[in-house]
Motif scaffolding. Structure first.
Motif, PDB file in Angstrom:
ATOM      1  N   ASP A 122       0.829  -1.205   0.000  1.00  9.16           N
ATOM      2  CA  ASP A 122       0.000   0.000   0.000  1.00  9.16           C
ATOM      3  C   ASP A 122       0.864   1.256   0.000  1.00  9.16           C
ATOM      4  O   ASP A 122       0.606   2.212  -0.752  1.00  9.16           O
ATOM      5  CB  ASP A 122      -0.903   0.008   1.241  1.00  9.16           C
ATOM      6  CG  ASP A 122      -2.307  -0.495   0.938  1.00  9.16           C
ATOM      7  OD1 ASP A 122      -2.664  -0.583  -0.244  1.00  9.16           O
ATOM      8  OD2 ASP A 122      -3.039  -0.795   1.895  1.00  9.16           O
ATOM      9  N   ASP A 123       1.866   1.275   0.878  1.00  7.56           N
ATOM     10  CA  ASP A 123       2.736   2.452   0.973  1.00  7.56           C
ATOM     11  C   ASP A 123       3.468   2.705  -0.334  1.00  7.56           C
ATOM     12  O   ASP A 123       3.554   3.845  -0.806  1.00  7.56           O
ATOM     13  CB  ASP A 123       3.738   2.268   2.108  1.00  7.56           C
ATOM     14  CG  ASP A 123       3.076   2.242   3.475  1.00  7.56           C
ATOM     15  OD1 ASP A 123       1.973   2.811   3.615  1.00  7.56           O
ATOM     16  OD2 ASP A 123       3.656   1.651   4.405  1.00  7.56           O
TER      17      ASP A 123
ATOM     18  N   VAL B 177       2.719   6.106  -2.271  1.00  9.04           N
ATOM     19  CA  VAL B 177       3.706   7.123  -1.907  1.00  9.04           C
ATOM     20  C   VAL B 177       4.649   7.420  -3.064  1.00  9.04           C
ATOM     21  O   VAL B 177       4.949   8.583  -3.362  1.00  9.04           O
ATOM     22  CB  VAL B 177       4.502   6.676  -0.660  1.00  9.04           C
ATOM     23  CG1 VAL B 177       5.663   7.628  -0.384  1.00  9.04           C
ATOM     24  CG2 VAL B 177       3.582   6.601   0.559  1.00  9.04           C
TER      25      VAL B 177
ATOM     26  N   SER C  38      -6.538   2.549  -0.348  1.00  7.88           N
ATOM     27  CA  SER C  38      -5.871   1.522   0.440  1.00  7.88           C
ATOM     28  C   SER C  38      -6.243   0.150  -0.105  1.00  7.88           C
ATOM     29  O   SER C  38      -6.978   0.036  -1.096  1.00  7.88           O
ATOM     30  CB  SER C  38      -6.265   1.620   1.913  1.00  7.88           C
ATOM     31  OG  SER C  38      -7.658   1.417   2.064  1.00  7.88           O
TER      32      SER C  38
ATOM     33  N   TRP D 281      10.691  -1.118   0.298  1.00  9.66           N
ATOM     34  CA  TRP D 281      10.058  -0.238   1.279  1.00  9.66           C
ATOM     35  C   TRP D 281      11.092   0.367   2.213  1.00  9.66           C
ATOM     36  O   TRP D 281      11.071   1.571   2.494  1.00  9.66           O
ATOM     37  CB  TRP D 281       9.017  -1.033   2.073  1.00  9.66           C
ATOM     38  CG  TRP D 281       8.153  -0.207   2.981  1.00  9.66           C
ATOM     39  CD1 TRP D 281       6.944   0.334   2.683  1.00  9.66           C
ATOM     40  CD2 TRP D 281       8.434   0.164   4.339  1.00  9.66           C
ATOM     41  NE1 TRP D 281       6.443   1.024   3.756  1.00  9.66           N
ATOM     42  CE2 TRP D 281       7.336   0.943   4.802  1.00  9.66           C
ATOM     43  CE3 TRP D 281       9.492  -0.071   5.205  1.00  9.66           C
ATOM     44  CZ2 TRP D 281       7.281   1.466   6.079  1.00  9.66           C
ATOM     45  CZ3 TRP D 281       9.445   0.455   6.488  1.00  9.66           C
ATOM     46  CH2 TRP D 281       8.355   1.214   6.920  1.00  9.66           C
TER      47      TRP D 281
ATOM     48  N   MET E 212      11.183   4.484   1.799  1.00  4.59           N
ATOM     49  CA  MET E 212      10.346   5.282   2.700  1.00  4.59           C
ATOM     50  C   MET E 212      11.149   6.350   3.439  1.00  4.59           C
ATOM     51  O   MET E 212      10.636   7.434   3.727  1.00  4.59           O
ATOM     52  CB  MET E 212       9.622   4.386   3.709  1.00  4.59           C
ATOM     53  CG  MET E 212       8.489   3.585   3.099  1.00  4.59           C
ATOM     54  SD  MET E 212       7.246   4.583   2.233  1.00  4.59           S
ATOM     55  CE  MET E 212       7.473   3.972   0.555  1.00  4.59           C
TER      56      MET E 212
ATOM     57  N   TYR F 153       5.166   9.797   2.861  1.00  6.66           N
ATOM     58  CA  TYR F 153       4.669   8.653   3.626  1.00  6.66           C
ATOM     59  C   TYR F 153       3.764   9.110   4.772  1.00  6.66           C
ATOM     60  O   TYR F 153       2.674   8.568   4.968  1.00  6.66           O
ATOM     61  CB  TYR F 153       5.847   7.839   4.171  1.00  6.66           C
ATOM     62  CG  TYR F 153       5.455   6.794   5.183  1.00  6.66           C
ATOM     63  CD1 TYR F 153       4.856   5.603   4.789  1.00  6.66           C
ATOM     64  CD2 TYR F 153       5.673   7.003   6.543  1.00  6.66           C
ATOM     65  CE1 TYR F 153       4.485   4.644   5.725  1.00  6.66           C
ATOM     66  CE2 TYR F 153       5.301   6.051   7.487  1.00  6.66           C
ATOM     67  CZ  TYR F 153       4.714   4.872   7.072  1.00  6.66           C
ATOM     68  OH  TYR F 153       4.345   3.937   8.000  1.00  6.66           O
TER      69      TYR F 153
ATOM     70  N   TYR G 275       0.462  10.363   3.447  1.00  5.14           N
ATOM     71  CA  TYR G 275      -0.418   9.279   3.014  1.00  5.14           C
ATOM     72  C   TYR G 275      -1.060   8.583   4.207  1.00  5.14           C
ATOM     73  O   TYR G 275      -2.283   8.353   4.224  1.00  5.14           O
ATOM     74  CB  TYR G 275       0.370   8.263   2.180  1.00  5.14           C
ATOM     75  CG  TYR G 275      -0.380   6.970   1.955  1.00  5.14           C
ATOM     76  CD1 TYR G 275      -1.567   6.940   1.226  1.00  5.14           C
ATOM     77  CD2 TYR G 275       0.073   5.772   2.515  1.00  5.14           C
ATOM     78  CE1 TYR G 275      -2.279   5.761   1.044  1.00  5.14           C
ATOM     79  CE2 TYR G 275      -0.628   4.587   2.330  1.00  5.14           C
ATOM     80  CZ  TYR G 275      -1.798   4.587   1.595  1.00  5.14           C
ATOM     81  OH  TYR G 275      -2.496   3.416   1.421  1.00  5.14           O
ATOM     82  N   ARG G 276      -0.260   8.276   5.215  1.00  8.92           N
ATOM     83  CA  ARG G 276      -0.794   7.573   6.384  1.00  8.92           C
ATOM     84  C   ARG G 276      -1.792   8.447   7.153  1.00  8.92           C
ATOM     85  O   ARG G 276      -2.814   7.952   7.644  1.00  8.92           O
ATOM     86  CB  ARG G 276       0.352   7.131   7.294  1.00  8.92           C
ATOM     87  CG  ARG G 276       1.034   5.852   6.828  1.00  8.92           C
ATOM     88  CD  ARG G 276       0.102   4.671   7.023  1.00  8.92           C
ATOM     89  NE  ARG G 276       0.341   3.604   6.066  1.00  8.92           N
ATOM     90  CZ  ARG G 276      -0.447   2.557   5.907  1.00  8.92           C
ATOM     91  NH1 ARG G 276      -1.568   2.461   6.616  1.00  8.92           N
ATOM     92  NH2 ARG G 276      -0.183   1.619   5.028  1.00  8.92           N
TER      93      ARG G 276
ATOM     94  N   PRO H 278      -0.020   3.417  11.465  1.00 16.38           N
ATOM     95  CA  PRO H 278       0.976   2.967  10.491  1.00 16.38           C
ATOM     96  C   PRO H 278       0.640   1.656   9.793  1.00 16.38           C
ATOM     97  O   PRO H 278       1.353   1.256   8.870  1.00 16.38           O
ATOM     98  CB  PRO H 278       2.231   2.804  11.354  1.00 16.38           C
ATOM     99  CG  PRO H 278       1.706   2.406  12.690  1.00 16.38           C
ATOM    100  CD  PRO H 278       0.374   3.084  12.837  1.00 16.38           C
TER     101      PRO H 278
END
Length: 469
Positions: A241-242, A246, A279, A304, A308, A315, A318-319, A412
């Motif tokens: 997802d990240d 991102v 998501s 990742w 990140m 990041y 987005y979170r 997170p």
């Protein structure tokens, strides 16, 4: 005579509460029979019945418990029966404790009525790990309030330790069935110890913590060694997802991974953007290979970790955006019946299911804030900061901390924005508010004689009446 009359009225009221809880339990079983099942639930049922290999994508403990229940009873409905018994049994114990500690029948009836609230009843019979975790935590709270009732009484040590073990077993199950329930279980564990012993000593804390660790580690190790669930690398789903939300498409196109994974990441980012999926990219946008994430997990994790750190602002944004959606646009407040399946499982009483759907969905339309994450986070924070000074100050604070930690812990790791992720905070928040109200004007339990119920040995220099406790 007056004391005997009071005891008689108390026993009568306890029977009234027990009868009401039994009726509600039976009604819950009838409405939800044979248990509402989503695709996740059906996947775990297939594993329980041996029609699919056991995996760790969902908690294997739930499938194994279901397998045992089916083996004993011969019916998949047994899981629903257990869920209803735990829910209404815990609420009955809590209601009885409130009645005994405050003498307020209305407050005890309100606690029992938690199970009928639309935002609680909505998932009461859905076979989900989120529901199991919430009900196990609620049962642990019921054990804790039972401890509060007997804390300053002259009871055998075996009774206290028996309640401690019962409570930690519920807490351990909550953590095994929902890994992130760890942050919600810790405040309840502290409450459990403090309600069973007034001012427990270091030795008591060590033994209680060891009991919790054993209740958690032993079954986890047994499942790993004997059941041997297939490793699916489900944790890589969050990293996926990240990455696709991102990183830009051109950055994904130049990522240092295998060509096949690179193509899937690029295609996934474009598809998520096209359909507006914020998501759950693995299920909504990702071209899943035959082995799921097992083959890609290593490269996804490495990418990742590399990327990140260099995209930290993106990041975090987005979170936070995803977390805001959970708080203010909480979705999926009702699971309608049973998802269509090839196992020929259908809702036993469709008209009762329709009635439940009308009740829950009507309340969602009329009082949407009851199904929103922001409301239950606000309630949790208030309970944690301002628990009052009444008889239930410690349980109220523990419930607030537990609920707040559970919601914030999703920041997170949140894979979606469903209401089930705030189901425990909703249950805990409601219970906390009612205990706060019920405890007003009722003094905290008075300390017993010096040395009693502390978890410390009583010295020979203390008075005989204290040593006898």
């Amino acid at each position: 005579m007056g004391q005997m009359g009071w005891m008689s009225r108390t026993r009568h009221w306890n029977r009234v509460l027990a009868g009401a809880a039994a009726v509600c339990c039976l009604a819950t079983i009838l409405v939800f029979a044979p248990g509402f099942l989503s695709p996740d639930s059906l996947d775990q049922l297939r594993q329980a019945e041996g029609k699919k290999p056991l995996t760790d994508w969902h908690p294997p403990v739930l499938s194994l418990v279901w397998r045992a229940l089916i083996a004993v009873t011969g019916t998949l409905t047994a899981m629903l029966v257990v869920q209803a018994l735990v829910l209404w049994g815990a609420l009955w114990v809590l209601a009885r404790c409130v009645a005994d500690l405050t003498g307020r029948r209305g407050a005890s009836l309100a606690v029992l009525g938690i199970g009928l609230a639309p935002y609680v009843l909505t998932f009461a019979g859905v076979v989900w790990k989120d529901v199991h975790a919430a009900q196990a935590l609620l049962a642990a709270c019921a054990v804790a309030l039972t401890g509060l009732r007997i804390r300053d009484r002259d009871v055998r040590p075996a009774v206290r330790w028996g309640l401690l073990w019962l409570g930690v077993l519920f807490l351990a199950y909550a953590m095994l069935v929902r890994k992130n329930a760890f942050v919600a279980a810790l405040p309840v564990f502290v409450l459990l110890v403090l309600t069973l012993w007034r001012g427990p000593g270091r030795g008591t804390w060590v033994r209680c913590t060891a009991a919790l660790a054993a209740a958690l580690v032993v079954p986890a190790a047994a499942i790993s060694l004997f059941a041997r669930p297939l490793q699916t690398e489900q944790g890589a789903q969050i990293m996926l997802d990240d990455l696709v939300h991102v990183l830009r498409v051109d950055e994904l196109r130049s990522a240092d991974v295998s060509p096949a994974l690179r193509d899937r990441l690029v295609a996934s980012a474009r598809e998520c953007e096209r359909i507006g999926a914020l998501s759950d990219a693995y299920w909504a946008c990702y071209a899943r290979p035959a082995d799921g994430l097992r083959g890609d997990a290593g490269e996804i994790t490495s990418l990742w970790l590399r990327e990140m750190g260099g995209h930290l602002p993106q990041y975090v944004q987005y979170r936070l955006r995803l977390f805001a959606t959970l708080l203010f646009e909480t979705g999926y407040p009702y699971k309608a019946g049973i998802t269509r399946n090839d196992l020929r499982i259908e809702v036993a009483h469709p008209r009762l299911e329709d009635m439940l759907g009308s009740y829950v969905k009507g309340m969602v339309a009329d009082l949407p804030w009851l199904f929103r994450g922001w409301f239950w986070l606000a309630v949790a924070l208030v309970l944690a900061v301002r628990p009052g000074r009444g008889a239930f100050a410690a349980p109220v604070r523990a419930l607030g901390v537990s609920a707040a930690a559970y919601i914030l812990g999703y920041l997170p790791i949140m894979p979606a924005t469903d209401y089930r992720y705030v189901y425990w905070p909703a249950v805990a928040g409601t219970l906390g508010l009612l205990l706060l109200w019920a405890g007003r004007g009722a003094p905290p339990p008075r300390p017993a004689a010096r040395g009693a119920a502390t978890g410390r040995p009583v010295t020979e220099h203390q008075p005989a009446d204290a040593a006898g406790q």
